[in-house]
Motif scaffolding. Structure first.
Motif, PDB file in Angstrom:
ATOM      1  N   PRO A   9       4.124   6.827 -13.406  1.00  0.00           N
ATOM      2  CA  PRO A   9       3.657   8.123 -12.936  1.00  0.00           C
ATOM      3  C   PRO A   9       3.704   8.181 -11.417  1.00  0.00           C
ATOM      4  O   PRO A   9       3.545   7.180 -10.724  1.00  0.00           O
ATOM      5  N   GLU A  10       3.884   9.418 -10.891  1.00  0.00           N
ATOM      6  CA  GLU A  10       3.989   9.570  -9.453  1.00  0.00           C
ATOM      7  C   GLU A  10       2.639   9.512  -8.764  1.00  0.00           C
ATOM      8  O   GLU A  10       2.545   9.417  -7.561  1.00  0.00           O
ATOM      9  N   ALA A  11       1.593   9.578  -9.526  1.00  0.00           N
ATOM     10  CA  ALA A  11       0.277   9.491  -8.903  1.00  0.00           C
ATOM     11  C   ALA A  11       0.087   8.121  -8.269  1.00  0.00           C
ATOM     12  O   ALA A  11       0.691   7.131  -8.671  1.00  0.00           O
ATOM     13  N   ALA A  12      -0.774   8.062  -7.274  1.00  0.00           N
ATOM     14  CA  ALA A  12      -1.004   6.796  -6.574  1.00  0.00           C
ATOM     15  C   ALA A  12      -1.532   5.748  -7.546  1.00  0.00           C
ATOM     16  O   ALA A  12      -2.323   6.032  -8.428  1.00  0.00           O
ATOM     17  N   ASN A  13      -1.046   4.532  -7.355  1.00  0.00           N
ATOM     18  CA  ASN A  13      -1.441   3.427  -8.222  1.00  0.00           C
ATOM     19  C   ASN A  13      -1.704   2.223  -7.341  1.00  0.00           C
ATOM     20  O   ASN A  13      -0.790   1.705  -6.699  1.00  0.00           O
ATOM     21  N   GLU A  14      -2.963   1.803  -7.282  1.00  0.00           N
ATOM     22  CA  GLU A  14      -3.324   0.734  -6.354  1.00  0.00           C
ATOM     23  C   GLU A  14      -2.642  -0.581  -6.687  1.00  0.00           C
ATOM     24  O   GLU A  14      -2.555  -1.463  -5.850  1.00  0.00           O
ATOM     25  N   SER A  15      -2.142  -0.737  -7.924  1.00  0.00           N
ATOM     26  CA  SER A  15      -1.500  -1.988  -8.297  1.00  0.00           C
ATOM     27  C   SER A  15      -0.052  -2.059  -7.836  1.00  0.00           C
ATOM     28  O   SER A  15       0.568  -3.113  -7.911  1.00  0.00           O
ATOM     29  N   VAL A  16       0.472  -0.952  -7.371  1.00  0.00           N
ATOM     30  CA  VAL A  16       1.864  -0.909  -6.917  1.00  0.00           C
ATOM     31  C   VAL A  16       1.905  -1.206  -5.419  1.00  0.00           C
ATOM     32  O   VAL A  16       1.237  -0.531  -4.631  1.00  0.00           O
ATOM     33  N   PRO A  17       2.664  -2.195  -4.985  1.00  0.00           N
ATOM     34  CA  PRO A  17       2.750  -2.509  -3.546  1.00  0.00           C
ATOM     35  C   PRO A  17       3.259  -1.311  -2.744  1.00  0.00           C
ATOM     36  O   PRO A  17       4.116  -0.552  -3.211  1.00  0.00           O
ATOM     37  N   HIS A  18       2.739  -1.157  -1.560  1.00  0.00           N
ATOM     38  CA  HIS A  18       3.147  -0.050  -0.696  1.00  0.00           C
ATOM     39  C   HIS A  18       3.585  -0.584   0.665  1.00  0.00           C
ATOM     40  O   HIS A  18       2.992  -1.533   1.198  1.00  0.00           O
ATOM     41  N   HIS A  19       4.641   0.042   1.208  1.00  0.00           N
ATOM     42  CA  HIS A  19       5.118  -0.299   2.546  1.00  0.00           C
ATOM     43  C   HIS A  19       5.313   0.983   3.338  1.00  0.00           C
ATOM     44  O   HIS A  19       5.670   2.023   2.772  1.00  0.00           O
ATOM     45  N   ALA A  20       5.104   0.895   4.611  1.00  0.00           N
ATOM     46  CA  ALA A  20       5.362   2.058   5.457  1.00  0.00           C
ATOM     47  C   ALA A  20       6.848   2.414   5.418  1.00  0.00           C
ATOM     48  O   ALA A  20       7.217   3.592   5.375  1.00  0.00           O
ATOM     49  N   VAL A  21       7.698   1.382   5.424  1.00  0.00           N
ATOM     50  CA  VAL A  21       9.149   1.613   5.421  1.00  0.00           C
ATOM     51  C   VAL A  21       9.814   0.629   4.463  1.00  0.00           C
ATOM     52  O   VAL A  21       9.511  -0.571   4.494  1.00  0.00           O
ATOM     53  N   VAL A  22      10.705   1.139   3.637  1.00  0.00           N
ATOM     54  CA  VAL A  22      11.579   0.291   2.825  1.00  0.00           C
ATOM     55  C   VAL A  22      12.994   0.396   3.392  1.00  0.00           C
ATOM     56  O   VAL A  22      13.517   1.502   3.590  1.00  0.00           O
ATOM     57  N   VAL A  23      13.607  -0.736   3.667  1.00  0.00           N
ATOM     58  CA  VAL A  23      14.979  -0.815   4.163  1.00  0.00           C
ATOM     59  C   VAL A  23      15.851  -1.330   3.026  1.00  0.00           C
ATOM     60  O   VAL A  23      15.561  -2.391   2.450  1.00  0.00           O
ATOM     61  N   VAL A  24      16.894  -0.585   2.697  1.00  0.00           N
ATOM     62  CA  VAL A  24      17.759  -0.939   1.568  1.00  0.00           C
ATOM     63  C   VAL A  24      19.070  -1.511   2.102  1.00  0.00           C
ATOM     64  O   VAL A  24      19.948  -0.783   2.564  1.00  0.00           O
ATOM     65  N   GLY A  25      19.195  -2.827   2.064  1.00  0.00           N
ATOM     66  CA  GLY A  25      20.400  -3.498   2.539  1.00  0.00           C
ATOM     67  C   GLY A  25      20.081  -4.500   3.620  1.00  0.00           C
ATOM     68  O   GLY A  25      19.437  -4.158   4.627  1.00  0.00           O
ATOM     69  N   GLY A  26      20.533  -5.749   3.428  1.00  0.00           N
ATOM     70  CA  GLY A  26      20.226  -6.814   4.375  1.00  0.00           C
ATOM     71  C   GLY A  26      21.426  -7.277   5.172  1.00  0.00           C
ATOM     72  O   GLY A  26      21.542  -8.465   5.477  1.00  0.00           O
ATOM     73  N   GLY A  27      22.312  -6.342   5.524  1.00  0.00           N
ATOM     74  CA  GLY A  27      23.411  -6.680   6.425  1.00  0.00           C
ATOM     75  C   GLY A  27      22.970  -6.551   7.868  1.00  0.00           C
ATOM     76  O   GLY A  27      21.768  -6.500   8.169  1.00  0.00           O
ATOM     77  N   GLN A  28      23.943  -6.471   8.790  1.00  0.00           N
ATOM     78  CA  GLN A  28      23.571  -6.380  10.202  1.00  0.00           C
ATOM     79  C   GLN A  28      22.776  -5.115  10.502  1.00  0.00           C
ATOM     80  O   GLN A  28      21.898  -5.113  11.371  1.00  0.00           O
TER      81      GLN A  28
END
Length: 433
Positions: A9-28
């Protein structure tokens, strides 16, 4: 919650880790934005489906080297400091340079974690589904580049099973191919350099030439890249380029840094036994057909080559720079006619290498930020959806955006926008590229 569950569900879930920013891809690109996010104290995580910078070891052939001088390697906080600033790092040296950058950044990196879907949450922010579970984020940066799906034409399915086929990303060296002649399809940077690699190894090479332009390696006493840098070309933003956003679709000029750097002259290769053709057009049994475009392609590549040199001539004259005299390239070979057919069996061709590029694949990103061709729309990596960014794409902002030379400036700019949004500040989007 199951790993990879896309039904949370899209509602907030305290068990789900949260980050200010997610970066997709670990290249340069991913590690560059991490460098600046860390400097700003912004919480983030970098997801990489394989290993960080793995493409440099897994998608490059053994004799691969840079085509731009080492001095252009200017990753954030990590300029090239080796003994050959005007040289061209080889594959192992590039990997060592990137490994050192990885250690220096020390990003909050999660390798072996593939991002499967990113979608907006009703309450704000984003839900990020990965192969290791789901997290939420306030902002997301796509740094996976634009080279995802290898392009191989459908006619490849009808080629004889005896023909060994591979894409440029799979090529390693001449010795790894079956004995016999090799057809290379595509003459961009990869195709031209792989054709050269095979040619220098003594293999009989057939090359289907596309519309890629070429440039000189050295001219009037300097590397052409050095001249163009002095002329400000690499600082030109995409909106000031004569082609505007259309430049993003251009094929890169072919040239090489091999053996200290030199031109790649397909005409010269032809005088040494390489067989050239125009654009691949079709297949009839074991015979490939080609459009009659070889003469015009070679002529256009030479026109661009001489045009770049003429621009350098103008710069030298305007600045009163002392330099060796100018010159104009004169063709060393001309095809008698445009070849339109190639019998694979008759020519003893046992391998075909497809060097016609990649298609982007951003299906994991569920956001209205793409044009009809599936390419991201943005201004300097900032999209019209608040909190969604791109980094590391060709001509994201300038020529160097997808390269070691320009990623620093782009990453710093995107990090500034991320910080502004995190603080509740806004900056108007100037344009959608």
């Amino acid at each position: 919650m199951r790993s990879g569950d896309e039904t949370m569900p899209e509602a907030a879930n305290e068990s789900v880790p949260h980050h200010a920013v997610v970066v997709v891809g670990g290249g340069q690109a991913g590690l560059s934005i991490s460098y600046y996010l860390k400097a700003r104290g912004l919480d983030h995580v970098v997801f990489e489906k394989d290993v960080a910078m793995g493409a440099w070891s897994k998608q490059r052939w053994d004799n691969f080297c840079l085509v731009t001088p080492n001095w252009q390697c200017q990753l954030p906080g990590h300029p090239y400091e080796g003994p050959e600033p005007d040289g061209f790092m080889k594959k192992d040296e590039i990997i060592a340079y990137l490994d050192a950058f990885k250690r220096k950044v020390d990003a909050p990196l999660r390798e072996g974690v593939a991002v499967k879907r990113v979608k907006a949450r009703a309450g704000g922010g984003f839900e990020v589904t990965t192969s290791a579970g789901t997290v939420t984020a306030d902002q997301v940066v796509a740094t996976s580049g634009g080279y995802h799906t290898p392009i191989i034409p459908r006619l490849a399915e009808r080629l004889p099973a005896s023909i060994h086929q591979l894409h440029s990303e799979q090529y390693r060296n001449a010795q790894s191919l079956p004995q016999g002649a090799v057809l290379v399809v595509g003459s961009g940077q990869s195709g031209a350099q792989i054709a050269e690699d095979l040619h220098l190894a003594g293999r009989t090479v057939h090359l289907a030439v596309g519309d890629a332009p070429r440039c000189a390696r050295f001219y009037r006493g300097k590397d052409v890249v050095t001249w163009l840098a002095e002329m400000g070309y690499y600082d030109m933003p995409v909106e000031r380029h004569p082609l505007r956003e259309g430049v993003r679709d251009n094929t890169n000029h072919y040239v090489t840094g091999r053996d200290g750097g030199r031109d790649i002259d397909l005409r010269k290769f032809a005088t040494e036994g390489m067989k050239l053709y125009g654009l691949l057009d079709g297949l009839d049994g074991t015979t490939l057909t080609f459009a009659p475009t070889l003469k015009s392609a070679l002529a256009e590549a030479d026109r661009v080559y001489n045009g770049i040199n003429a621009a350098i001539d103008k710069h030298i004259a305007e600045k009163g720079i002392a330099a060796p005299p100018p010159s104009v390239y004169e063709p060393v070979w001309e095809p008698e006619a445009d070849p339109v057919a190639l019998d694979l069996a008759a020519e003893g061709i046992t391998s075909i290498i497809w060097c016609i590029g990649f298609q982007p694949d951003f299906r994991w990103l569920d956001a209205p930020v793409f044009n009809g061709a599936g390419h991201p729309q943005h201004y300097r990596g900032v999209t019209q959806v608040p909190g969604v960014y791109f980094l590391g794409l060709p001509w994201l902002h300038t020529w160097g955006s997808g390269r070691f030379s320009g990623i620093d400036r782009d990453a710093r700019y995107v990090a500034d926008r991320i910080e502004e949004l995190a603080k509740g500040e806004t900056m108007p989007l100037k344009a959608a590229g």
